[in-house]
Design an enzyme around this catalytic site. Structure first.
Site: not given
Length: 507
Positions: A93, A96, A244, A484
């Site tokens: 996503d 990572d 999440y 990110e």
């Protein structure tokens, strides 16, 4: 001159093939009623190409022969074996090496919506956009292969975050997390149903068999989401929070999933579901945020189309709900509840704020399209807001992202003369397998995280979290809130850039 039967057959086949190809690569372009402006400060077409290319850098699994982001290699080839299922593929996503099903499904929904609304304008990029969607849906089909079960995560986020390693070297536990009737997750299941339903529309004409498979699976997944109600972070808190966590509950995903199934299947039961459950699922809630967690605003805009364009009278209220959302964004309007930076960027949250910029810009352009089709406007307490005004607000947001900002920096990697050099992304910040074939161990990768050197691999098209409330951006790799990238930041931008590239005559 008479043609032989075989020549005729050949010609017929050729005609069929080119028509199919056109169907696969072409979407009916919606008609504009305004001329192309002569001058654009940005190359939206170039940004569009790069925004889609980014997804290839996020791929997990066995990479195809036509992979364009060549510094990446195969990874996660045994994903799912812990539970004796095949979960190879899909997307990482963000920066990572975990595969989180909730944001991945939202990414697929928004890529699909981008193609549904603006695919007819994408020209040569449409095929790449479809490939990006299919990389996600192929994985979601694997994750939903067993009835009343969805595999919603591969990888242990806490263990993954204690390493800084390339996906190709990954040796952290590939824990498989699932929801089922005992541990439900109507939010992630509802979003997965939405993704499969939306994607079924993308492939309807060019791959009808695949489209039907997606639609059938979407119906089954939605039935599971509705039957076993609950937020997935209740049962899976230690795995999915705080990464999440489902903060907005699951009601928005049930409404959103039903809205997409109504659009994809035309089955009256979904319209009936929306009419019966809309209010209890929060249709009229006054929130002005749209992202991987909260779908209310998106559902309102989507359902307002059925009223505005398809004249489904029973969805009349959604036009009002959608207008409320729009009015909350208009600077200076009496209903405005949105914050903007001094440089003019919509600011919702300090963590990955750019995701709200891209998703809101997409909704503005999409709603402007519906309003134009139905010759209607938005009324914000006596102030008339036209589709043209919505497009101007969206364009300003995209232009800020691409470099029209106080820092004079593009927040899309690889676009423009100046862009983030030290993004918070393992694969981008570590030497590629080609440059450094030996394995880089879990903890030895941190020396790369902590250096001030630019990332060796440019993740072209990646949109980062963006500046703070005061338009500042430090470009520090350790600052994941601002540096990110993520798939759900890029997905809605694909549609917005398609529209802008077309409207300025670049496509």
């Amino acid at each position: 001159m008479s043609l032989s039967l075989s020549t005729c057959t050949l010609l017929a086949l050729l005609t069929w093939f080119t028509t199919s190809l056109l169907l696969c690569n072409g979407f009916p372009a919606y008609q504009h009623h305004h001329h192309h402006p002569r001058f654009a400060t940005h190359n939206y077409r170039d940004a569009l190409t790069k925004s889609i290319l980014f997804f290839e850098g996020q791929r997990s699994g066995k990479l195809p022969s036509n992979q364009r982001v060549t510094w990446r290699r195969d990874s996660g080839l045994s994903d799912g074996t812990a539970m004796h299922v095949d979960l190879v593929g899909g997307y990482y996503d963000a920066g990572d090496n975990v595969k989180f099903g909730f944001p991945m499904a939202f990414t697929v929904t928004m890529l699909s919506w981008s193609v549904i609304e603006f695919g007819g304008l994408m020209k040569g990029e449409l095929q790449h956009a479809r490939e990006a969607i299919r990389w996600g849906t192929d994985y979601l089909l694997k994750a939903t292969a067993h009835p009343d079960t969805i595999y919603v995560q591969v990888g242990d986020a806490n263990k993954d975050h204690s390493c800084w390693e390339r996906p190709e070297d990954m040796d952290t536990t590939r824990t498989v997390i699932k929801i089922d009737s005992n541990s439900p997750g109507s939010d992630v299941a509802g979003e997965t149903a939405a993704a499969l339903a939306a994607a079924s529309l993308v492939f309807r004409r060019c791959d009808p068999t695949y489209s039907k498979l997606l639609a059938r699976r979407a119906m089954r997944v939605f039935e599971f989401a509705d039957k076993y109600r609950g937020a997935y972070s209740n049962g899976l808190r230690k795995y999915v929070c705080p990464f999440y966590c489902s903060y907005s509950g699951y009601q928005d995903e049930l409404l959103w999933g039903a809205a997409w199934l109504h659009k994809a299947t035309k089955n009256p039961m979904y319209l009936n579901y929306i009419q019966v459950n809309g209010q209890t699922l929060g249709a009229a809630e006054f929130d002005n945020i749209f992202g991987w967690d909260n779908k209310h605003a998106g559902a309102r805009i989507l359902l307002s189309k059925a009223f505005l364009v398809q004249k489904v009278q029973s969805l009349h209220d959604y036009k009002g709900h959608a207008d409320n959302f729009i009015c909350s964004l208009i600077p200076g309007s009496s209903f405005s509840s949105s914050q903007y930076t001094p440089g003019g960027l919509l600011f919702k949250m300090s963590d990955s704020n750019m995701q709200y910029v891209t998703s809101t810009s997409f909704l503005l352009l999409t709603y402007a399209k519906y309003l134009t089709s139905s010759h209607t406007v938005v009324n914000c307490g006596g102030t008339t807001v036209t589709p043209k005004r919505l497009r101007a607000i969206a364009k300003k947001q995209v232009d800020y992202l691409l470099g029209d900002n106080p820092m004079k920096i593009s927040y899309m990697v690889g676009y423009g003369p100046r862009y983030p050099q030290r993004i918070h992304h393992r694969g981008s910040s570590l030497p590629s397998v080609a440059a450094h074939p030996a394995k880089i161990q879990c903890s030895s990768g941190f020396s790369f995280l902590n250096t001030q050197s630019p990332n060796p691999n440019i993740l072209i098209g990646a949109v980062v979290g963006g500046p703070d409330l005061h338009d500042r951006f430090p470009d520090q790799r350790s600052d994941y809130e601002q540096s990110e990238p993520s798939t759900y930041m890029n997905a809605p931008l694909v549609g917005a850039l398609s529209y802008l590239a077309h409207s300025f005559g670049q496509l």
